[in-house]
Design an enzyme around this catalytic site. Structure first.
Site, short mmCIF file in Angstrom:
data_model
loop_
_atom_site.label_atom_id
_atom_site.label_comp_id
_atom_site.label_asym_id
_atom_site.label_seq_id
_atom_site.Cartn_x
_atom_site.Cartn_y
_atom_site.Cartn_z
N SER A 13 -0.87 8.92 3.38
CA SER A 13 0.02 9.73 2.53
C SER A 13 0.06 9.18 1.10
O SER A 13 0.22 9.94 0.15
CB SER A 13 1.42 9.84 3.13
OG SER A 13 2.10 8.62 3.04
N ASN A 14 -0.11 7.88 0.94
CA ASN A 14 -0.21 7.34 -0.43
C ASN A 14 -1.51 7.77 -1.10
O ASN A 14 -1.54 8.07 -2.30
CB ASN A 14 -0.08 5.82 -0.41
CG ASN A 14 1.37 5.37 -0.34
OD1 ASN A 14 2.13 5.54 -1.30
ND2 ASN A 14 1.77 4.85 0.81
N MET A 90 -4.42 -2.06 6.45
CA MET A 90 -3.64 -3.01 7.25
C MET A 90 -4.37 -4.31 7.54
O MET A 90 -4.39 -4.78 8.69
CB MET A 90 -3.20 -2.33 8.54
CG MET A 90 -2.28 -1.16 8.31
SD MET A 90 -0.84 -1.66 7.33
CE MET A 90 0.10 -0.15 7.35
N HIS A 109 3.41 -2.17 -0.82
CA HIS A 109 4.04 -2.80 0.34
C HIS A 109 5.42 -2.18 0.55
O HIS A 109 6.18 -2.02 -0.40
CB HIS A 109 4.14 -4.31 0.13
CG HIS A 109 4.73 -5.00 1.31
ND1 HIS A 109 4.00 -5.21 2.47
CD2 HIS A 109 5.96 -5.47 1.57
CE1 HIS A 109 4.77 -5.80 3.37
NE2 HIS A 109 5.97 -5.96 2.84
#
Ligand code: GAR
Length: 214
Positions: A13-14, A90, A109
């Site tokens: 989504s980012n 990740m 983050h």
């Protein structure tokens, strides 16, 4: 125009917020490539929908961490990438990439660093019982979420928050501040002085409390 390489492991989504920022003209940038370590990442669908080249590179197909990250660095260099954007990637990035893109890698983050680094920052904050949490965009160094902080946004945290409810509140802010941080970079307005990032032109408080919306 700034050329971006995006690394993502999951939903993306980012990544989408950055695509939208480019499409709307908010960001003067192009995304040369999406690299993922996860063949099932929904980010791959997003890349496909927007005709962005995507590579699936899994650490297990490389002999060690160094060769994995050196290979990634090579793919990014080949495509003329100026800035590497970690968008829900990740893994702790290895030297092979950091050395090739010193001060040219950003990460987002889901906590107010230096609190709650590592995995599940939202859960760590909810479990700890903090009253304010948020998100942080920072440059990447060798440590885990330790690089110089570019921008942060704060959200309230409530006693009955879960990882998901707090995470959703934080994620909305992520989608605002990540494109903004990239825009600042593309405008040449970020400089690093030791641990500190100096933002040229804006008063820091106006940037942090109320970052311009897309
Ligand atoms: C985001 O909340 C991001 O801050 C976090 O993963 C999520 C990815 O969401 N990143 C980390 O926890 C990195 N340590 P997205 O795939 O929808 O952008």
């Amino acid at each position: 125009m700034l050329t971006l390489g995006v690394l993502a492991s999951g939903s993306g989504s980012n990544f989408q917020a950055i695509i939208d920022g480019i499409d709307s003209g908010y960001l003067n940038a192009r995304i040369a490539v999406l690299i993922t370590d996860n063949p099932g990442a929904f980010a791959l669908e997003r890349a496909k929908d927007h005709n962005i080249e995507a590579l699936v590179l899994r650490p297990r197909d490389f002999t060690d961490k160094d060769s994995y990250y050196s290979h990634i660095a090579g793919e990014l260099k080949k495509r003329g990438v100026d800035l590497v954007v970690l968008a829900g990637f990740m893994r702790v990035v290895g030297k092979g990439l950091i050395d090739q893109f010193r001060d040219k890698i950003m990460n987002i983050h889901p906590a107010l660093l230096p609190s709650f680094p590592g995995l599940h920052g939202q859960k760590q904050a909810a479990d700890y019982g903090v009253k304010i949490s948020g998100c942080t965009v920072h440059f990447v160094d060798e440590g885990m979420d330790t690089g110089p902080i570019i921008i942060q946004a704060a959200v309230p945290a409530y006693h009955d928050d879960t990882e998901d409810s707090l995470g959703a509140r934080i994620l909305k802010q992520e989608h605002r501040i990540y494109p903004y941080a990239i825009r600042l970079y593309s405008e040449g307005r970020l400089s690093i002085n030791g641990r500190k990032v100096i933002i040229k032109g804006d008063r820091e408080d106006s940037v942090i409390i109320n970052p311009p919306v897309i």
